[in-house]
Scaffold this motif. Structure first.
Motif, mmCIF file in Angstrom:
data_model
loop_
_atom_site.group_PDB
_atom_site.id
_atom_site.type_symbol
_atom_site.label_atom_id
_atom_site.label_comp_id
_atom_site.label_asym_id
_atom_site.label_seq_id
_atom_site.Cartn_x
_atom_site.Cartn_y
_atom_site.Cartn_z
ATOM 1 N N PRO A 2 30.921 15.465 5.099
ATOM 2 C CA PRO A 2 31.557 16.525 4.299
ATOM 3 C C PRO A 2 32.831 17.054 4.948
ATOM 4 C CG PRO A 2 29.582 17.346 5.411
ATOM 5 C CD PRO A 2 29.635 15.865 5.652
ATOM 6 N N TRP A 4 33.835 20.047 5.213
ATOM 7 C CA TRP A 4 33.669 21.324 5.905
ATOM 8 C C TRP A 4 33.199 21.176 7.350
ATOM 9 C CZ3 TRP A 4 28.759 21.452 7.577
ATOM 10 C CH2 TRP A 4 27.782 20.806 6.817
ATOM 11 N N LEU A 5 32.750 19.994 7.747
ATOM 12 C CA LEU A 5 32.210 19.816 9.088
ATOM 13 C C LEU A 5 33.316 19.920 10.138
ATOM 14 C CD1 LEU A 5 29.700 19.272 10.796
ATOM 15 C CD2 LEU A 5 30.139 16.826 10.512
ATOM 16 N N LEU A 9 30.832 24.197 13.956
ATOM 17 C CA LEU A 9 29.559 24.024 13.245
ATOM 18 C C LEU A 9 28.718 22.933 13.895
ATOM 19 C CD1 LEU A 9 30.838 24.365 9.580
ATOM 20 C CD2 LEU A 9 29.312 25.959 10.769
ATOM 21 N N LEU A 166 23.252 17.641 10.502
ATOM 22 C CA LEU A 166 24.080 17.952 9.336
ATOM 23 C C LEU A 166 23.444 19.057 8.504
ATOM 24 C CD1 LEU A 166 26.697 17.154 7.951
ATOM 25 C CD2 LEU A 166 25.416 15.429 6.681
ATOM 26 N N ALA A 167 22.136 18.996 8.312
ATOM 27 C CA ALA A 167 21.422 20.042 7.570
ATOM 28 C C ALA A 167 21.533 21.386 8.297
ATOM 29 C CB ALA A 167 19.964 19.655 7.371
ATOM 30 N N ALA A 169 23.948 22.283 10.368
ATOM 31 C CA ALA A 169 25.340 22.731 10.276
ATOM 32 C C ALA A 169 25.613 23.346 8.905
ATOM 33 C CB ALA A 169 26.293 21.567 10.544
ATOM 34 N N GLU A 170 25.071 22.728 7.864
ATOM 35 C CA GLU A 170 25.270 23.253 6.511
ATOM 36 C C GLU A 170 24.598 24.618 6.351
ATOM 37 O OE1 GLU A 170 25.345 21.575 1.975
ATOM 38 O OE2 GLU A 170 23.908 20.685 3.367
ATOM 39 N N LEU A 173 26.842 27.087 8.047
ATOM 40 C CA LEU A 173 28.017 27.356 7.218
ATOM 41 C C LEU A 173 27.667 28.357 6.115
ATOM 42 C CD1 LEU A 173 30.964 26.735 6.364
ATOM 43 C CD2 LEU A 173 30.020 24.873 4.972
ATOM 44 N N LYS A 174 26.547 28.155 5.474
ATOM 45 C CA LYS A 174 26.106 29.065 4.396
ATOM 46 C C LYS A 174 25.911 30.478 4.949
ATOM 47 C CE LYS A 174 22.669 29.491 0.765
ATOM 48 N NZ LYS A 174 21.421 30.182 0.916
ATOM 49 N N ASN A 177 29.322 31.987 5.730
ATOM 50 C CA ASN A 177 30.039 32.357 4.509
ATOM 51 C C ASN A 177 29.480 33.631 3.894
ATOM 52 O OD1 ASN A 177 31.918 30.310 4.647
ATOM 53 N ND2 ASN A 177 30.762 28.920 3.337
#
Length: 188
Positions: A2, A4-5, A9, A166-167, A169-170, A173-174, A177
């Motif tokens: 992605p 956004w990575l 993160l 990755l999960a 990091a996501e 990010l959430k 945000n």
């Protein structure tokens, strides 16, 4: 991967594991590179291993990680080798060594993270070790591990942990945000 990575993160997701030494910095500001590693080990002041990589290019989009140059006084690559790499589809270079022709490399837009710059050319006597496993700053990097590099530094994710990290990091990010949105709403 992605868009956004980024290194922050990636570091948060791995709890700081895989972060390379802080003196390995981007040659060009505002750089971001994410891709699978292809590793090479060079001897002090000798880049024959990089020549070997150029003779048998890895898959396009691969990040070349060159270790073993933490005490080298000569360049890992220069402008011509950077152009060869770029033309060969290599996404960028991460090295604990130095580079030369830094202005040329920046102007061509080839992504490089390194310890610094020098005008001195390397020898090409070897030995040349390409592929497998290397270590930079005590961090192990293997072919296929994920390299995430930006202005904040370089993070390596072990290939078998990429989906999990990755999960994570996501999720981070959430969370970030949501916090950012709350902070912006509190502005006076």
């Amino acid at each position: 991967m992605p868009e956004w990575l980024n290194a922050t993160l990636a570091s948060d997701a791995s709890e700081g594991e895989g972060v390379l030494p802080h003196d390995i910095l981007p040659l060009r500001p505002d750089s971001l590179m994410v891709g699978p590693a292809y590793v090479a080990l060079m001897s002090q002041d000798d880049n024959l291993s990089v020549r070997e990589v150029l003779a048998n290019l890895p898959a396009p989009g691969t990040v070349l990680v060159v270790a073993g140059a933490s005490t080298s006084r000569t360049a890992t690559i220069g402008g011509l080798m950077a152009l060869e790499m770029q033309n060969g589809g290599i996404a960028g270079l991460v090295t604990d060594g130095l580079v030369r022709d830094s202005r040329e490399i920046r102007e061509m837009g080839f992504a490089v993270w390194c310890r610094g710059v020098t005008p001195t050319a390397p020898k090409k006597n070897g030995p040349a070790i390409v592929g497998g496993t290397v270590s930079i700053g005590g961090k192990v990097i293997r072919d296929g591990d994920l390299v995430i590099a930006d202005d904040d530094g370089v993070v390596i994710w072990p290939q078998e942990r990429i989906p999990e990290l990755l999960a994570r990091a996501e999720a981070r990010l959430k969370q970030d945000n949501e916090r950012l949105a709350r902070l912006r709403m509190q502005k006076p």
